[in-house]
Design an enzyme around this catalytic site. Structure first.
Site, mmCIF file in Angstrom:
data_model
loop_
_atom_site.group_PDB
_atom_site.id
_atom_site.type_symbol
_atom_site.label_atom_id
_atom_site.label_comp_id
_atom_site.label_asym_id
_atom_site.label_seq_id
_atom_site.Cartn_x
_atom_site.Cartn_y
_atom_site.Cartn_z
ATOM 1 N N GLY A 184 -35.207 -113.642 13.543
ATOM 2 C CA GLY A 184 -36.218 -113.732 14.601
ATOM 3 C C GLY A 184 -35.921 -112.626 15.580
ATOM 4 O O GLY A 184 -35.842 -111.465 15.200
ATOM 5 N N GLU A 185 -35.681 -112.978 16.809
ATOM 6 C CA GLU A 185 -35.375 -111.980 17.835
ATOM 7 C C GLU A 185 -34.159 -112.478 18.626
ATOM 8 O O GLU A 185 -34.245 -113.480 19.319
ATOM 9 C CB GLU A 185 -36.614 -111.804 18.715
ATOM 10 C CG GLU A 185 -36.453 -110.813 19.818
ATOM 11 C CD GLU A 185 -35.938 -109.464 19.333
ATOM 12 O OE1 GLU A 185 -36.541 -108.885 18.415
ATOM 13 O OE2 GLU A 185 -34.902 -109.008 19.866
ATOM 14 N N SER A 186 -33.049 -111.756 18.483
ATOM 15 C CA SER A 186 -31.795 -112.257 19.051
ATOM 16 C C SER A 186 -31.840 -112.373 20.573
ATOM 17 O O SER A 186 -31.255 -113.294 21.147
ATOM 18 C CB SER A 186 -30.630 -111.369 18.622
ATOM 19 O OG SER A 186 -30.841 -110.028 19.023
ATOM 20 N N GLU A 196 -33.779 -116.150 3.039
ATOM 21 C CA GLU A 196 -34.732 -117.266 2.901
ATOM 22 C C GLU A 196 -36.115 -116.774 2.493
ATOM 23 O O GLU A 196 -36.979 -117.571 2.180
ATOM 24 C CB GLU A 196 -34.796 -118.064 4.216
ATOM 25 C CG GLU A 196 -35.631 -117.454 5.342
ATOM 26 C CD GLU A 196 -34.986 -116.233 6.035
ATOM 27 O OE1 GLU A 196 -33.930 -115.772 5.575
ATOM 28 O OE2 GLU A 196 -35.597 -115.750 7.011
ATOM 29 N N CYS A 239 -29.830 -112.065 9.959
ATOM 30 C CA CYS A 239 -30.507 -111.069 10.788
ATOM 31 C C CYS A 239 -30.259 -111.327 12.280
ATOM 32 O O CYS A 239 -29.138 -111.118 12.733
ATOM 33 C CB CYS A 239 -31.988 -110.996 10.406
ATOM 34 S SG CYS A 239 -32.712 -109.418 10.882
ATOM 35 N N HIS A 254 -32.910 -111.221 5.138
ATOM 36 C CA HIS A 254 -33.481 -112.572 5.183
ATOM 37 C C HIS A 254 -33.385 -113.216 3.803
ATOM 38 O O HIS A 254 -34.321 -113.105 3.006
ATOM 39 C CB HIS A 254 -34.963 -112.499 5.573
ATOM 40 C CG HIS A 254 -35.204 -112.220 7.018
ATOM 41 N ND1 HIS A 254 -35.567 -113.198 7.920
ATOM 42 C CD2 HIS A 254 -35.116 -111.080 7.730
ATOM 43 C CE1 HIS A 254 -35.712 -112.666 9.119
ATOM 44 N NE2 HIS A 254 -35.443 -111.374 9.029
ATOM 45 N N ILE A 276 -35.816 -106.816 7.767
ATOM 46 C CA ILE A 276 -36.893 -106.653 8.749
ATOM 47 C C ILE A 276 -36.268 -106.293 10.096
ATOM 48 O O ILE A 276 -35.567 -107.110 10.687
ATOM 49 C CB ILE A 276 -37.719 -107.956 8.885
ATOM 50 C CG1 ILE A 276 -38.270 -108.394 7.517
ATOM 51 C CG2 ILE A 276 -38.855 -107.766 9.896
ATOM 52 C CD1 ILE A 276 -38.834 -109.809 7.496
ATOM 53 N N ARG A 277 -36.521 -105.077 10.558
ATOM 54 C CA ARG A 277 -35.876 -104.603 11.800
ATOM 55 C C ARG A 277 -34.416 -105.040 11.828
ATOM 56 O O ARG A 277 -33.911 -105.623 12.789
ATOM 57 C CB ARG A 277 -36.622 -105.099 13.039
ATOM 58 C CG ARG A 277 -37.959 -104.394 13.236
ATOM 59 C CD ARG A 277 -38.727 -104.901 14.455
ATOM 60 N NE ARG A 277 -39.070 -106.320 14.317
ATOM 61 C CZ ARG A 277 -38.485 -107.319 14.959
ATOM 62 N NH1 ARG A 277 -37.534 -107.084 15.837
ATOM 63 N NH2 ARG A 277 -38.867 -108.551 14.754
HETATM 64 N N1 GLN Z 1 -34.241 -106.880 15.487
HETATM 65 C C1 GLN Z 1 -34.107 -108.314 15.677
HETATM 66 C C2 GLN Z 1 -33.118 -108.646 16.788
HETATM 67 O O1 GLN Z 1 -32.560 -107.792 17.384
HETATM 68 C C3 GLN Z 1 -33.660 -108.982 14.398
HETATM 69 C C4 GLN Z 1 -34.741 -108.920 13.377
HETATM 70 C C5 GLN Z 1 -34.779 -110.084 12.443
HETATM 71 O O2 GLN Z 1 -34.145 -111.121 12.668
HETATM 72 N N2 GLN Z 1 -35.563 -109.940 11.396
HETATM 73 O O3 GLN Z 1 -32.895 -109.783 17.059
#
Ligand code: GLN
Length: 200
Positions: A49-51, A177, A81, A175, A139-140
């Site tokens: 997700g987004e940390s 999952e 991630c 990921h 993903i990113r």
């Molecule tokens: N770039 C996201 C972060 O810094 C991580 C990306 C992801 O979990 N797919 O949290």
């Protein structure tokens, strides 16, 4: 796994696919949004997700300190991630106010693969996983820039570690999952069996 409950931190991010895979492996699962739910689980998945957002939501939901305590007590945990970023000792290119929990002695760079390759997929040979390579969706994604002495690097992309383990902590920059492959979760569940419940 019958007496063991695996939590998935469900504040934000890719929660449902983790729950589905864990259930398909016969695990009893719980979505974790409160300290009380955290206390009921024997092991935890921190999803992608987004940390920075997850860090903020952990604080808002009074979960950050109880989570730090459980991690300190050796709870088995899988971080994918953003989850890997939250579990690291150091975060590079992070926000100054984002919290990381130091559960695994690695330094992680956020969005490390850069803009050109924002997202990509790769087939990875992962130590300890038999058979075909694991299809990994990035993903990113972060990668690992520093690995402490107790950390095993299980897979790398272009020389950058993307899957590591230290004790009962397993992290992936990708990921697991999102590919139709339960082997990472399976190996996490066998780590949970070995680590044993940590008295939720
Ligand atoms: N770039 C996201 C972060 O810094 C991580 C990306 C992801 O979990 N797919 O949290």
């Amino acid at each position: 796994m019958t007496d063991t409950t695996i939590g998935v931190l469900a504040l934000q991010g890719a929660v449902e696919p983790h729950l589905e895979i864990l259930r398909s492996l016969g695990a009893h699962t719980l979505e974790v949004r409160t300290p009380d739910q955290l206390a009921q689980v024997d092991a935890l998945v921190l999803p992608g997700g987004e940390s920075t957002t997850m860090s903020r939501l952990l604080a808002i939901n009074a979960l950050a300190d109880p989570l730090a305590e459980r991690l300190g007590a050796g709870m088995a945990v899988l971080g994918t991630c953003a989850g890997m970023i939250l579990l690291a000792t150091e975060v590079l290119d992070g926000r100054p106010d984002q919290r990381s929990f130091g559960a695994i002695d690695i330094g992680v760079r956020r969005n490390a693969f850069g803009r050109q390759v924002d997202s990509f997929e790769a087939d990875l040979d992962i130590d300890g996983i038999e058979g075909d390579p694991v299809h990994a969706v990035f993903i990113r994604a972060p990668f690992v820039e520093r690995v402490g002495p107790g950390v095993e690097v299980l897979a790398s992309v272009a020389g950058h570690p993307v899957c590591c383990r230290e004790g009962a902590v397993l992290v992936t920059a990708f990921h697991p999952e999102l590919a139709d492959d339960a082997r990472i979760h399976e190996s996490f569940l066998s780590m949970v069996d070995t680590a044993g419940p940590t008295g939720g």
